[in-house]
Design a protein around this motif. Structure first.
Motif, short mmCIF file in Angstrom:
data_model
loop_
_atom_site.label_atom_id
_atom_site.label_comp_id
_atom_site.label_asym_id
_atom_site.label_seq_id
_atom_site.Cartn_x
_atom_site.Cartn_y
_atom_site.Cartn_z
N GLU A 120 13.28 -13.80 -0.99
CA GLU A 120 12.35 -13.57 -0.35
C GLU A 120 12.74 -12.27 0.66
OE1 GLU A 120 9.55 -17.79 0.27
OE2 GLU A 120 11.27 -17.33 2.19
N GLY B 235 10.46 -9.87 -1.07
CA GLY B 235 9.41 -10.39 -0.02
C GLY B 235 8.64 -11.66 -0.73
N TRP C 297 4.58 -13.44 -2.19
CA TRP C 297 3.88 -13.54 -2.17
C TRP C 297 2.96 -15.40 -1.87
CZ3 TRP C 297 0.14 -9.40 -3.17
CH2 TRP C 297 1.32 -8.37 -4.15
N ASP D 91 -1.85 -6.78 10.20
CA ASP D 91 -0.03 -7.42 10.70
C ASP D 91 0.66 -7.27 9.36
OD1 ASP D 91 -1.16 -8.67 8.22
OD2 ASP D 91 -1.46 -10.83 8.92
N ARG E 81 0.86 -7.77 6.10
CA ARG E 81 1.00 -8.25 5.28
C ARG E 81 -0.39 -6.66 4.55
NH1 ARG E 81 -1.12 -14.27 5.34
NH2 ARG E 81 -2.62 -13.04 6.87
N TYR F 160 0.88 -10.41 0.15
CA TYR F 160 2.07 -10.12 0.09
C TYR F 160 2.66 -10.21 1.50
CZ TYR F 160 6.76 -7.62 -1.14
OH TYR F 160 7.55 -7.85 -1.25
N THR F 161 4.01 -11.03 1.61
CA THR F 161 4.54 -10.69 2.95
C THR F 161 5.69 -9.73 2.59
OG1 THR F 161 3.95 -13.14 3.79
CG2 THR F 161 5.67 -11.71 4.78
N LEU G 101 8.39 -8.07 6.98
CA LEU G 101 8.46 -9.41 7.92
C LEU G 101 9.29 -10.34 7.31
CD1 LEU G 101 4.30 -9.40 6.89
CD2 LEU G 101 5.82 -8.18 8.99
#
Length: 811
Positions: free
Chosen positions: A213, A217, A219, A575, A577, A597-598, A602
């Motif tokens: 991650e 990233g 999802w 934010d 994302r 998606y992050t 983040l």
């Protein structure tokens, strides 16, 4: 759109020549006094003008500028410290500016390091609001070139300090030159320049997610599904998202008059259905400067069952108010525009081109929304070239008010010529721009103004062609609009992912890329590209990557697990994302699942926070103060998305140079409304590790920095000498003929929301069995034959059902 005289195409070289002459005069003669060196911390040589040169300029300082103006450069005794200061004055101005700059030489221009930032400061007095701190950079390959304007200087009768932090030094840059430019009548007197390198950032923080991650990233598919078949997404200035469906490409809903929109709240995850007065399916939309949403045209009628009439666009226009969540009708446009462009201009007006008229022909009428009058202007008040720009042509506002047509469009071939052009509204002329690769396979490609907007670079990604239906491509192209004769150059190939050809995802091979691609500007200054499909409304591609404008490279990251092809959208949330929604394959179905998606930024520990914003109403040329909870490296404004069909020409990332005093940060706002058109923006603060804050909302309006009558927005020389073919207005005409199969669908089969392709993918043999097998794999179901014609030979037995039991043998 703007007031501007055409400039001499030789102006930029002449400016460089004058700078070189100044350098020669200094290095070729004897200095009158010993050079004033740079101090250990201050990188500027002769920062207070105390060392004279051989001519009328101090050592290591040169005259520069352009345009039609009367000016003087003078070393004066009215100094902040010491005995000398530099005064630049304009007594008459039609256009252009004058600058006192650090001499562009190895002896004088400070050495800089790629990726580093520098704190610049000076003391000044001004009698004009039209003065700014301007930077040039030396590229090891391309030589000296304009970099950016960092700060507008306020009027100041007494000595005042101005300080600002540069963006990160671009790759290939080894030196910079900077100084003050004056671009309105009046004077600026400056002294005591300093330049210091910013300390290195803190080490990378610990990862707060899994290793995968933190690298690529994550999802998440949200538990609540989107209740409407939305293909239009607009991020509102209250943080909510307007999702417009209209009939949602469903002819039964059209006949029933069932038109829908929804407002999604990312904070709660709730959707609120909104009454929708007209079928806004495939309309255009743009945020006005007060935050309301202008929605133009839409679907007046679906194609006829026999395929003789295509989609029809109406003239109606509406405004959506985020406060009341209601639509209000405006006056009508002058023409129908199903699939129109929609670009907001620097004065708040909106211009629209292309699309289909009420009779399914192509619109050649430009429509202009007047911000002042709050209405669409009559045709005779709008400059017309009577050109057909196609469907959803990507028209990006340039820094001088001209429009760049990137070549991204929807459905079939591109416009004639090179497939890309600069449109000058004032001159009412179109200049072709070269270099776009394979212009006729850029159908539903994506184009984006790269971060920051001040760099004026555009990236175009992927595409296909629904008429011939080849495999979508991996092409990318980049253009630098600051060049005097801008041209696209090939970018890196789009990364490959997996493609589902009907039997589950398999790795892409050869030159397979994608169309229906989405691009999203991220607050760390990169661009996310995601979604897509290999063919016309079929064969979804699962691939997501992040493009770095500094290195011009793609970094593959985690892919959206949901299919995102035709009628999908991707957009940035406040934010940080990214939300994706929609997918409407050729069988007429719809994907109501929503993904978020992050990004990796983040997952890098605690985020910086903007703890206060002194004022949320900003003017051009302002210095606006914010307070942050810890040091930040940069800040920017990102215009919220208004996206459909891979297209959002208004999406932009505007850098805000910093003046830093502990946790108090002054943000220097551009004085050019063409770089940041008026309206609401998301304000992000980003730390040295690329971690962004949650956005604050601010509204930019004006311009108020430009007080003199003869001072237009401070625009530097660029795209001034394009050598492409130039066309003026053509003969007045009503429309452009467009065939009823413009959407790549053969309407002889199934209902109007079903798209049996006029051209099947190349690997599908031209036999009834092969075509029917492909339709079965893609879940087309039962298809009625409309009328007597069967052009694709899907109903050999003539029973009125395509690919029925009597048409093909089943194993």
């Amino acid at each position: 759109m703007r007031s501007r005289q055409r400039r001499s195409p030789r102006r930029a070289p002449r400016r460089r020549a004058s700078a070189l002459l100044a350098v020669s005069a200094l290095t070729g003669g004897l200095l009158l006094t010993a050079p004033q060196p740079a101090s250990a911390a201050n990188l500027i040589r002769n920062p207070g003008f105390e060392t004279a040169g051989t001519g009328d300029m101090p050592y290591c300082w040169s005259k520069s500028g352009w345009g039609d103006n009367d000016f003087t450069f003078e070393t004066v005794a009215d100094a902040h410290t010491g005995t000398r200061a530099m005064k630049v004055e304009l007594t008459r101005r039609t256009d252009g500016d004058r600058k006192a700059l650090i001499t562009e030489s190895t002896e004088c221009a400070p050495v800089v390091t790629e990726g580093k930032q520098y704190d610049l400061s000076l003391w000044y007095k001004t009698t004009t609001p039209d003065a700014s701190l301007t930077l040039f950079r030396h590229d090891a390959t391309a030589g000296w070139q304009y970099w950016t304007d960092l700060k507008t200087l306020d009027l100041a009768a007494d000595w005042t300090e101005a300080s600002v932090r540069t963006p990160e030094v671009p790759a290939g840059t080894d030196r910079i030159s900077w100084g003050v430019s004056v671009y309105g009548t009046g004077s600026a007197t400056t002294d005591d320049y300093t330049m210091e390198q910013v300390a290195d950032p803190v080490p990378d923080p610990d990862c707060t997610g899994t290793a995968e991650e933190c690298a690529n990233g994550r999802w998440d598919v949200l538990p609540t599904r989107n209740p409407v078949r939305s293909m239009h997404s607009v991020v509102l200035h209250n943080g909510k998202v307007l999702l417009i469906a209209g009939s949602g490409n469903d002819p039964e809903r059209f006949e029933a008059g069932t038109f829908t929109s929804a407002v999604y709240d990312p904070q709660t995850g709730d959707y609120e259905t909104v009454p929708t007065p007209k079928d806004m399916f495939c309309a255009g939309h743009v945020q006005l400067k007060d935050g309301r949403v202008l929605v133009m045209s839409g679907n007046a009628g679906y194609p006829s069952a026999d395929g003789t009439l295509g989609y029809q666009g109406y003239k109606d226009s509406y405004i959506f108010d985020p406060e009341t969540e209601t639509y209000t009708k405006t006056n009508d446009m002058n023409d129908g525009h199903w699939y129109p462009s929609a670009t907001i201009l620097g004065n708040g007006d909106v211009i629209s081109f292309g699309g289909l008229r009420e009779d399914s022909t192509g619109s050649v009428t430009a429509d202009l929304w007047s911000d002042e009058q709050q209405k669409w202007l009559p045709t005779w008040q709008v400059n017309q070239t009577w050109s057909y720009w196609g469907l959803y042509p990507s028209m990006i506002l340039m820094q001088d008010g001209r429009l760049f047509y990137s070549g991204s469009h929807v459905f079939g071939n591109n416009i004639p010529g090179t497939g890309s052009a600069i449109y000058d509204y004032d001159a009412n002329s179109i200049t072709q721009v070269p270099g776009l690769q394979d212009k006729d396979v850029r159908d539903q490609s994506a184009s984006v103004l790269l971060p920051p907007a001040q760099d004026q670079k555009v990236l175009t990604i992927g595409g296909g062609n629904i008429d011939s239906n080849p495999d979508a491509n991996r092409l990318t192209d980049i253009i630098d609009l600051k060049q005097p004769d801008p041209a696209y150059v090939a970018g890196p190939p789009l990364p490959q992912g997996t493609v589902d050809l009907g039997n589950g995802p398999v790795p892409q091979t050869g030159d397979q890329g994608k169309m229906y691609v989405s691009t999203v500007l991220l607050p760390d200054g990169t661009v996310l590209e995601t979604g897509g499909a290999l063919h016309n409304r079929a064969d979804p591609v699962f691939e997501t990557s992040i493009f770095d404008p500094e290195t011009e490279t793609f970094d593959p990251v985690a892919a959206d697990p949901e299919a995102r092809g035709y009628h999908s959208s991707a957009f940035l949330l406040p934010d940080g994302r990214v939300m994706t929604t929609g997918d409407n394959p050729g069988n007429g179905s719809w994907n109501h699942d929503v993904s978020v998606y992050t990004p990796p930024y983040l997952l890098r520990g605690e985020r910086p926070a903007i703890t206060s914003v002194i004022d949320t109403e900003w003017n051009y040329g302002d210095t606006q103060r914010i307070t942050v909870d810890r040091p930040i490296a940069k800040a920017e404004l990102i215009r919220p998305a208004a996206v459909t069909h891979s297209s959002d020409p208004n999406q932009r990332f505007v850098d805000l140079p910093l003046s830093v005093d502990g946790n108090n940060v002054d943000l220097n706002v551009t004085s050019n409304p063409n770089l940041a058109p008026p309206g609401w923006y998301m304000l992000f603060a980003v730390d040295a590790n690329g971690v962004p804050s949650v956005a604050k909302w601010v509204r930019l309006d004006g311009p108020q920095a430009l007080s003199t009558k003869d001072a237009a927005a401070h625009v530097h020389s660029f795209a001034d000498a394009p050598r492409g073919k130039v066309a003026g207005p053509g003969k007045k005409r009503t429309s452009q003929p467009v065939g009823p199969t413009v959407s790549g669908c053969d309407r002889h089969y199934g209902s109007a929301n079903v798209c049996v392709p006029t051209a099947f993918p190349a690997e599908v043999k031209k036999t009834t069995a092969a075509r029917c097998d492909w339709l079965e794999r893609n879940d087309y179901g039962r298809l009625a034959v409309n009328g007597q014609d069967d052009p694709l030979r899907l109903d050999p037995n003539g029973d009125g059902t395509a690919c029925g039991k009597g048409d093909v043998r089943r194993r």
